[in-house]
Scaffold this motif. Structure first.
Motif, short mmCIF file in Angstrom:
data_model
loop_
_atom_site.label_atom_id
_atom_site.label_comp_id
_atom_site.label_asym_id
_atom_site.label_seq_id
_atom_site.Cartn_x
_atom_site.Cartn_y
_atom_site.Cartn_z
N TYR A 39 -12.91 19.44 34.91
CA TYR A 39 -14.28 19.07 34.59
C TYR A 39 -15.21 19.49 35.74
O TYR A 39 -14.83 19.43 36.92
N GLU B 6 -18.77 14.46 37.01
CA GLU B 6 -18.34 13.13 36.57
C GLU B 6 -18.68 12.87 35.11
O GLU B 6 -18.22 11.90 34.52
N SER B 7 -19.52 13.70 34.53
CA SER B 7 -19.86 13.58 33.11
C SER B 7 -19.98 14.99 32.53
O SER B 7 -20.01 15.98 33.27
#
Length: 281
Positions: A258, A261-262
């Motif tokens: 990713y 974190e979002s």
């Protein structure tokens, strides 16, 4: 399914192993079933062991395991096992056969299924060979037709080749460069005839969904990419990844760490279940 092709022989052995396992797992199996299959299995195993450079190193253990389980099953049912060579009566390998499992009370699959979303944004970090191996090994829990396991995974981490694939596939425009591209293929050598012409896509599709859940379980981001390309691109992708001519390309999956974190994902709701569900009474 040419019996002079060693991998086709290995697949035929796996099909027979599964047929015996399936028979022993039936609620009302007829006494003495499977004698012909066991004899054919032993002959094919001997033939496979005579080949040089065998790729499937599990064959011997699978045969020993299923024959051992078959002997125990038949003895418990009062069936005859005198046709089985003595050396197999003394084996106790557990790689094949049947197992008794407790019924699951509940699982958290709803959370898993509703929590997975496709993302096209990836960190500029490599995905290690170890993680890739763990992801694919977990995905191997996917069922397949007669347990033939024809699906293969080509995991590309070469940055230059990843760029080539993304330039070739229009559906990845705007993606970050992933840490790995998985190509899911099916080996047509492992299917018996034209009546199984769609099985490679069914097996590959089931494996694909399991792969996506597996990637998610290891904390990675992923997005499946439909491989609906021109035949020329099949040859180009096969050349880039070293995919054998006997393999049918099913799909691609871009994956990586990713980027933060979002992440952003498409929100589109699924169709109303009543519009796709048909209960026949």
């Amino acid at each position: 399914m040419n019996e002079q092709n060693k991998e086709c022989v290995a697949t035929k052995i796996r099909l027979l192993v599964h047929a015996l396992e399936k028979g022993m797992s039936l609620p009302h199996c007829r006494p003495g079933f499977g004698k012909d299959k066991v004899l054919e299995l032993l002959d094919l195993c001997k033939k496979y062991q005579s080949f040089d450079e065998r790729k499937d190193d599990q064959i011997g253990q699978l045969v020993e395991g299923v024959v051992s389980a078959y002997v125990n099953y038949q003895v418990a049912q009062g069936g005859a096992v005198d046709f089985i060579p003595k050396e197999y009566l003394e084996k106790s390998d557990s790689m094949a056969g049947i197992i008794s499992l407790p019924v699951k009370k509940s699982t958290n699959f709803e959370e898993i299924a509703k929590g997975r979303h496709s993302t096209r944004s990836y960190a500029d970090r490599i995905v290690s060979d170890q993680v890739i191996r763990q992801v694919v090994q977990l995905a191997q829990t996917a069922p397949s037709a007669c347990n033939r396991q024809a699906t293969h995974i080509f995991a590309c981490v070469n940055l230059e080749k990843i760029q080539q694939i993304m330039q070739m596939h229009g559906g990845t425009r705007g993606f970050d460069r992933p840490g790995v591209i998985f190509a899911i293929t099916g080996d047509l050598n492992l299917y018996q005839n034209e009546y199984e012409r769609n099985a490679v896509f069914i097996d590959g599709g089931i494996f694909l969904m399991n792969l996506l859940y597996s990637i998610d379980a290891y904390g990675l981001a992923a997005c499946p990419v439909i491989w609906g390309s021109e035949p020329d691109n099949d040859a180009k992708l096969a050349d880039i990844l070293g995919i054998p001519k006997s393999h049918k390309i099913i799909s691609l999956v871009t994956a990586g760490h990713y980027a933060g974190e979002s992440y952003i994902a498409a929100k589109s709701e699924k169709r109303n279940v009543n519009s796709i569900m048909h209960i026949i009474k």
